[in-house]
Design a protein around this motif. Structure first.
Motif, mmCIF file in Angstrom:
data_model
loop_
_atom_site.group_PDB
_atom_site.id
_atom_site.type_symbol
_atom_site.label_atom_id
_atom_site.label_comp_id
_atom_site.label_asym_id
_atom_site.label_seq_id
_atom_site.Cartn_x
_atom_site.Cartn_y
_atom_site.Cartn_z
ATOM 1 N N GLN A 209 -9.424 -9.465 13.394
ATOM 2 C CA GLN A 209 -9.125 -8.248 14.168
ATOM 3 C C GLN A 209 -9.493 -7.018 13.344
ATOM 4 O OE1 GLN A 209 -4.862 -8.969 15.043
ATOM 5 N NE2 GLN A 209 -5.490 -8.972 17.174
ATOM 6 N N ALA A 211 -9.318 -3.550 11.712
ATOM 7 C CA ALA A 211 -8.184 -2.706 11.311
ATOM 8 C C ALA A 211 -8.697 -1.505 10.526
ATOM 9 C CB ALA A 211 -7.206 -3.510 10.469
ATOM 10 N N THR A 233 -5.486 1.543 14.067
ATOM 11 C CA THR A 233 -5.192 0.299 14.794
ATOM 12 C C THR A 233 -3.826 -0.178 14.316
ATOM 13 O OG1 THR A 233 -6.281 -0.948 13.037
ATOM 14 C CG2 THR A 233 -7.623 -0.400 14.960
ATOM 15 N N ARG A 235 -2.360 -3.531 13.477
ATOM 16 C CA ARG A 235 -2.391 -4.980 13.256
ATOM 17 C C ARG A 235 -1.204 -5.435 12.402
ATOM 18 N NH1 ARG A 235 -5.820 -5.158 17.318
ATOM 19 N NH2 ARG A 235 -7.925 -4.436 16.812
ATOM 20 N N LYS A 236 -0.893 -6.713 12.497
ATOM 21 C CA LYS A 236 0.208 -7.277 11.704
ATOM 22 C C LYS A 236 -0.057 -7.067 10.204
ATOM 23 C CE LYS A 236 2.662 -11.584 10.736
ATOM 24 N NZ LYS A 236 2.760 -13.035 10.988
ATOM 25 N N GLN A 238 -0.836 -4.645 8.518
ATOM 26 C CA GLN A 238 -2.066 -3.893 8.229
ATOM 27 C C GLN A 238 -1.976 -3.014 6.981
ATOM 28 O OE1 GLN A 238 -3.972 -1.885 11.556
ATOM 29 N NE2 GLN A 238 -4.590 -0.172 10.260
#
Length: 299
Positions: A209, A211, A233, A235-236, A238
């Motif tokens: 993904q 980021a 963004t 994201r987990k 991140q």
């Protein structure tokens, strides 16, 4: 015996820490009329915060200059009391909260009740047992700051579907290890998660993904740097991964390479969340003050 500076409100007692000690010992010294078990249960119930983060560990190490806040028993047992969090805004569609470090966003196999989601569910069901709460985004247990929850599945989907367009500002404060030389910068990579739930970066386009994280140095000393971080963004993990990529992991983040923890929590705080209300389209902006311990580490 050390005298402790004390102040209080209707709901809380506040004490300044004057010397190195463990939290349980400190609580026993400032509450001499209570039994050891009574003091322990105050800790276990999440009624104690240190510098604005909820702390339940008996042997948590206190340092001079820290502030310990105790939620009074009568207040804590009131049905309406939220522990480890407070409501910043509420309407018929959504609830915005300030979550302290130490409180889970949602349930885990080990902890079902001491979570932001569970407490908000109880909060809305006092008005109507049919009411529900839906999680829109998450903050790690040890991250403090602003969070938004939806009051219907439809509102949750609406917020999530247009999250990137709806969110106008999402700013974090990150206390990281080492002295960052550059004043600002941008980190871009593709994030993937391995089998043991560790997220890592790839520079290969499309490999995970995408980021993007922007950062700006606020202040630093030889040991630590305080950064203002903008997420392009969400994201987990991140920020945690990107700070590791930068060679300056977030303080207290052993999972992503940190070796020090002067603040005894994760050095990550969700400071600002601004978004367009999904129904009224009005711009909503919420800000949570940066923990004092972050500034102390770079003073």
């Amino acid at each position: 015996m050390t005298k402790h500076t004390r102040s209080s409100t209707n709901d809380t007692l506040q004490f300044n820490v004057e010397e190195e000690t463990e939290l349980l010992s400190f609580l026993r010294s400032v509450m001499p009329n209570r039994s050891r078990n009574s003091v322990k249960s105050i800790l276990t119930r999440g009624q104690v915060s240190v510098d604005g983060h909820m702390e339940t560990k008996h042997n948590y190490q206190l340092h001079p200059g820290q502030e310990v806040t105790i939620l009074k028993n009568k207040v804590a047992v009131k049905e309406s009391m939220l522990i480890g969090m407070s409501i910043l805004y509420e309407d018929r569609d959504l609830i915005v909260i300030y979550k302290e470090a130490g409180l889970l966003s949602i349930a885990t196999p080990k902890e079902k009740k001491q979570t932001a989601h569970h407490q908000l569910m109880e909060h809305v069901q006092r008005e109507n047992p049919q009411n529900r709460i839906f999680i829109v985004h998450r903050l790690d247990k040890d991250t403090s700051g602003v969070m938004v929850f939806a009051k219907s599945e439809q509102m949750k989907r609406k917020l999530q579907r247009n999250w990137k367009e709806n969110v106008k500002e999402r700013t974090y404060m990150a206390l990281v290890e080492g002295q960052i030389q550059q004043e600002s910068g941008t980190i871009s990579s593709w994030l993937k998660e391995n089998k043991i739930h560790v997220v890592y970066s790839s520079q290969k386009k499309g490999d995970g993904q995408h980021a993007v994280t922007h950062f700006k140095k606020v202040r630093s000393n030889a040991q630590f740097s305080l950064l203002e971080v903008e997420l392009e963004t969400g994201r987990k993990n991140q920020i945690r991964v990107h700070m590791q990529d930068l060679g300056h992991p977030v303080v207290g983040d052993k999972k992503y390479g940190a070796t020090t923890n002067p603040i005894q929590r994760l050095g990550l705080h969700a400071k600002v969340l601004a978004f367009s209300h999904p129904v009224t389209n009005k711009l909503m902006r919420f800000e949570a003050p940066v923990p004092k311990s972050f500034y102390r580490a770079v003073s």
